[in-house]
Scaffold this motif. Sequence first.
Motif, short mmCIF file in Angstrom:
data_model
loop_
_atom_site.label_atom_id
_atom_site.label_comp_id
_atom_site.label_asym_id
_atom_site.label_seq_id
_atom_site.Cartn_x
_atom_site.Cartn_y
_atom_site.Cartn_z
N TYR A 174 0.81 -1.21 0.00
CA TYR A 174 0.00 0.00 0.00
C TYR A 174 0.85 1.27 0.00
CZ TYR A 174 -3.97 -3.03 1.12
OH TYR A 174 -4.94 -4.00 1.08
N MET A 175 2.14 1.14 -0.29
CA MET A 175 2.98 2.32 -0.44
C MET A 175 3.28 2.50 -1.94
SD MET A 175 4.50 4.94 0.80
CE MET A 175 4.77 4.75 2.56
N MET A 176 2.58 3.43 -2.55
CA MET A 176 2.77 3.68 -3.97
C MET A 176 4.08 4.45 -4.20
SD MET A 176 0.02 2.43 -5.37
CE MET A 176 -0.07 3.18 -6.99
N SER A 177 4.78 4.06 -5.24
CA SER A 177 5.97 4.81 -5.68
C SER A 177 5.51 5.81 -6.74
CB SER A 177 7.02 3.86 -6.27
OG SER A 177 7.49 2.96 -5.29
N ALA A 218 2.94 20.88 -18.18
CA ALA A 218 2.08 19.94 -17.46
C ALA A 218 2.88 19.17 -16.42
CB ALA A 218 1.41 18.96 -18.42
N ASN A 219 2.17 18.73 -15.39
CA ASN A 219 2.71 17.78 -14.43
C ASN A 219 2.41 16.40 -14.99
OD1 ASN A 219 2.70 15.87 -12.16
ND2 ASN A 219 2.91 17.66 -10.83
N VAL A 220 3.45 15.67 -15.35
CA VAL A 220 3.30 14.35 -15.98
C VAL A 220 3.95 13.32 -15.06
CG1 VAL A 220 3.83 12.92 -17.99
CG2 VAL A 220 3.42 15.38 -18.27
N GLY A 221 3.18 12.34 -14.62
CA GLY A 221 3.75 11.39 -13.69
C GLY A 221 2.95 10.11 -13.60
N LEU A 222 3.35 9.26 -12.69
CA LEU A 222 2.60 8.03 -12.44
C LEU A 222 2.90 7.52 -11.04
CD1 LEU A 222 4.86 5.61 -12.68
CD2 LEU A 222 4.33 5.71 -15.09
N GLY A 223 2.01 6.66 -10.60
CA GLY A 223 2.20 5.97 -9.33
C GLY A 223 1.99 4.48 -9.55
N ILE A 224 2.87 3.66 -9.00
CA ILE A 224 2.75 2.21 -9.16
C ILE A 224 2.82 1.55 -7.79
CG2 ILE A 224 3.76 2.20 -11.46
CD1 ILE A 224 6.35 1.14 -10.17
N ALA A 225 2.21 0.37 -7.72
CA ALA A 225 2.32 -0.44 -6.51
C ALA A 225 3.66 -1.17 -6.57
CB ALA A 225 1.17 -1.44 -6.43
N GLY A 226 4.49 -0.94 -5.57
CA GLY A 226 5.84 -1.47 -5.60
C GLY A 226 5.91 -2.98 -5.69
N ASP A 227 4.88 -3.67 -5.19
CA ASP A 227 4.93 -5.13 -5.18
C ASP A 227 4.35 -5.75 -6.46
OD1 ASP A 227 2.34 -4.30 -4.59
OD2 ASP A 227 1.90 -6.11 -3.42
N LEU A 228 3.89 -4.91 -7.40
CA LEU A 228 3.28 -5.42 -8.62
C LEU A 228 4.10 -5.18 -9.87
CD1 LEU A 228 -0.49 -4.45 -8.09
CD2 LEU A 228 0.62 -6.65 -7.67
#
Length: 396
Positions: A174-177, A218-228
């Motif tokens: 549950y800690m998104m990068s 623009a602010n361009v980014g992403l968040g991923i689940a570290g365990d996936l």
Amino acid sequence: MIETDVLVVGAGPVGSTAAKHAAKGGAKVIVVDRKSEIGSPKRCAEGIYDRGLQWLGIEPDERWIAQTIYGGVIYAPNGDSLTVDETALPEHGYVLERKVFDKHMAMDAARAGAEIKIKTLISNIRRSDNGFIATCESMDETYEISTKILIAADGPESIIGKMAGLDTTTPPKYMMSCVPYEMCNVDCVRDELIEFYLGEEYASGGYAWIFPKGNGVANVGLGIAGDLSEKTAKECLDKFVKTCPHTQNAQPVEFNVGGDPISGLLDKIYDDNIMLCGDAAGQVDPIEGGGIILGMMGGMAAGQVAASAIKEGDYSANKLKEYPDKFNESTFNVVPKLPVARDLVLELKDKDFNKLVEAANKLDLTNVGTKDVIKVFLKLPPRLSLKFTKLFKMFL
């Protein structure tokens, strides 16, 4: 030894909001922040909604608004898209200039009477007879601050909270990068629309975003689940930038990285003489990861309860338990329910996102009712559609 009623750790929007309301309530307040510049670096997509500012009693200011937003475009993994704009949305929002916004909030706290100490690191805290004593390091100077109430707004997995004996650990899944670029030469769909990109291609367990700031910026980014994900968030973002049609010619002018806790509210966000707020308390929407408004709502509640506690001379957990109650009331008791929705969203596969976007495109978004939304969920596999239907009814 410096003495104060309330010591706030962290001068982001959350900490500054807590300090402002504690000072407005008559408490003597000190805010410390380890950075030399409040608001830098920024670690988010910078989006907020206008209704949230109204709840906080904050008037929008063109000095910290980069772009007014009237809707968004959601891209399914197969390339289909769903546009929800001002014809269907009665609300609007903003993309911020966080460095300006954060300083503005800190100045608001100072105007209310709080004292701000920048480039100040708290290296240790210890219990005293009447609260806490914090050891501070600033430049070449070391000194101590004695406080009756400590408000920790020091980010995910709060170090201050841990020092005080609270469990602030976020489970790894549950800690998104999160990694955002600020870029120029971005070919946005419309400057008034934010963009979300779903699916495993770019962001396993999360999403990629483009938040316009006007004039091709623009602010361009992403968040991923570290365990996936087998790749780092930076690798995923670079792949997205190279392949997304809207960023083919874009150039980065700033890069940041940070963690976003989506575990939901911590089990315990207060104790004798201490309250946690913002990311430190898990006051983040665990579905989409936004935490500015929710965190500031937490800061406002913590500041108000702190001021009341100082007036009454009671800084015990029995008094400070008013804080989570006030936060939940101000956020309509929705936040504790959100992790259930998060877990369902994390179960979705690319084919599920494709079906949802396809079904939503068949709706008249200017006149959508409960039954229409349930029909969209019924496009999912039975095990998921039933869960989502029950969840939707739970929020009604």
